[in-house]
Design a protein around this motif. Structure first.
Motif, PDB file in Angstrom:
ATOM      1  N   UNK A  77       0.836  -1.214   0.000  1.00  0.00           N
ATOM      2  CA  UNK A  77       0.000   0.000   0.000  1.00  0.00           C
ATOM      3  C   UNK A  77       0.867   1.259   0.000  1.00  0.00           C
ATOM      4  N   UNK A  78       1.922   1.255   0.805  1.00  0.00           N
ATOM      5  CA  UNK A  78       2.823   2.409   0.850  1.00  0.00           C
ATOM      6  C   UNK A  78       3.503   2.615  -0.499  1.00  0.00           C
ATOM      7  N   UNK A  79       3.835   1.538  -1.166  1.00  0.00           N
ATOM      8  CA  UNK A  79       4.441   1.630  -2.502  1.00  0.00           C
ATOM      9  C   UNK A  79       3.471   2.302  -3.484  1.00  0.00           C
ATOM     10  N   UNK A  80       2.209   1.920  -3.413  1.00  0.00           N
ATOM     11  CA  UNK A  80       1.193   2.498  -4.301  1.00  0.00           C
ATOM     12  C   UNK A  80       1.081   3.999  -4.084  1.00  0.00           C
ATOM     13  N   UNK A  81       1.076   4.425  -2.815  1.00  0.00           N
ATOM     14  CA  UNK A  81       0.925   5.854  -2.524  1.00  0.00           C
ATOM     15  C   UNK A  81       2.209   6.638  -2.808  1.00  0.00           C
ATOM     16  N   UNK A  82       3.343   6.083  -2.446  1.00  0.00           N
ATOM     17  CA  UNK A  82       4.590   6.825  -2.643  1.00  0.00           C
ATOM     18  C   UNK A  82       4.954   6.949  -4.121  1.00  0.00           C
ATOM     19  N   UNK A  83       4.631   5.916  -4.909  1.00  0.00           N
ATOM     20  CA  UNK A  83       4.967   5.928  -6.334  1.00  0.00           C
ATOM     21  C   UNK A  83       3.794   6.382  -7.195  1.00  0.00           C
ATOM     22  N   UNK A  84       2.671   6.693  -6.556  1.00  0.00           N
ATOM     23  CA  UNK A  84       1.467   7.172  -7.241  1.00  0.00           C
ATOM     24  C   UNK A  84       1.050   6.239  -8.374  1.00  0.00           C
TER      25      UNK A  84
END
Length: 251
Positions: free
Chosen positions: A187-194
Motif C-alpha cells: 500500500x505504501x508503494x502504491x501511494x509513494x509511487x502514485x
C-alpha cells in the motif's frame, strides 16, 4: 486436524503453538491487500504459504521465508468475475466508493462528508467493508457495474485493477496514515509511487474521475498488477490452488 492439510486464512498468535503440532498447515490470504499483517515473521510458522503473485514471493523471501515454502496460486475469490458478463452499460457512468474498514488505514468515515457532493452526471454508489455495515452485502456485483472505483487500502483496489477498472485514491485523507503506519507495505508503494490515480482534494478527485473514464488503466498499473495477480491465474486460481493442496496432501 492431525492427519490433514489445514488451510488458515488468518494468522492470529493465539493458535501458533497449536498449529506447530497439528497436521500440515497452509497459510492462504483471505484478502489480496497488504496491511502489514502478513510479514515473514507472521506467516513463517506455517508449513506452506500460498500467495497471489510474484511480488509477494519477493517480499516474503526478503523477510526470511524459505522460497520452497511459497506457492503462487492467484486469488480464487475473483475467479467467477472473470467469466461473468458485466451488466449493460448505463447512460450515466458508475463510480463506486469501496473503502477498507474504519479500524484500518481507511478513508472512512472521513469521506462521509463528500458522499453527496458528486456531480449529477455520475451514478455514485457506496459499498462499505462488512465491519462497518449493519447488514453486510457483497461488493462483487457493485464492482462489476462500476466504471471507476474510489478506494484506499482495501483488497478492492487490486480486484478492480485485475478487472481493468481504474482506481482513484483519496490521498488527502489516507496517504499520511499509510506512510506512517505501514511504511513497508505494498500500500505504501502504491501511494509513494502514485500507482493509479491520486487525488490531493475532493475537487481534484472529480477531475480525475473524468480523466479515468477516458484513459482507463495506464500501462504502469497493468504491469504492477501482473506482479500482484498474474494474468494466467485470473479465473483459474481455484483450480491451481486445489491441485497444489492435493500434491501437498500426498507428500
Amino acid at each position: 486436524m492431525k492427519d490433514a492439510v489445514n488451510v488458515h486464512f488468518f494468522n492470529e498468535e493465539e493458535y501458533r503453538n497449536e498449529v506447530a503440532h497439528t497436521g500440515i498447515n497452509v497459510s492462504m490470504f483471505h484478502g489480496i491487500a497488504d496491511k502489514q499483517i502478513r510479514t515473514g515473521e507472521q506467516v513463517d510458522f506455517h508449513d506452506y504459504v500460498f500467495v497471489p503473485g510474484p511480488l509477494w514471493v519477493n517480499k516474503l523471501v526478503r523477510d526470511g521465508v524459505a522460497r520452497s515454502k511459497l506457492f503462487i496460486v492467484g486469488y480464487p475469490k475473483l475467479d467467477i468475475l472473470f467469466t461473468t458478463q458485466p451488466p449493460a452499460e448505463s447512460t450515466k457512468k458508475a463510480v463506486l466508493y469501496a473503502p477498507t474498514h474504519s479500524k484500518s488505514c481507511s478513508s472512512y468515515p472521513a469521506f462521509k462528508e463528500f458522499l453527496n457532493r458528486f456531480p449529477p452526471h455520475i451514478h455514485f454508489g457506496v459499498s462499505l467493508h462488512p465491519y462497518d455495515q449493519v447488514n453486510p452485502k457483497t461488493t462483487m456485483e457493485e464492482l462489476l457495474s462500476a466504471d471507476v472505483v474510489i478506494s484506499d487500502t482495501s483488497s478492492i483496489v487490486y480486484e478492480a485493477w485485475a478487472l481493468g477498472k481504474p482506481v482513484i485514491f483519496p490521498d488527502w485523507l489516507v496517504k499520511e496514515k499509510v506512510m506512517r503506519d505501514w511504511p513497508n507495505s505494498i500500500s505504501a508503494k502504491i501511494y509513494s509511487e502514485k500507482i493509479g490515480y491520486h487525488a490531493y482534494n475532493f475537487d481534484h478527485m472529480v477531475e480525475l474521475i473524468d480523466l479515468a473514464l477516458i484513459k482507463g488503466l495506464d500501462g504502469r498499473t497493468k504491469q504492477f498488477m501482473r506482479q500482484i495477480l498474474p494474468q494466467q491465474l485470473r479465473g483459474k486460481s481455484g483450480e491451481v490452488t486445489a491441485k497444489i493442496l492435493q500434491k501437498i496432501a500426498m507428500l
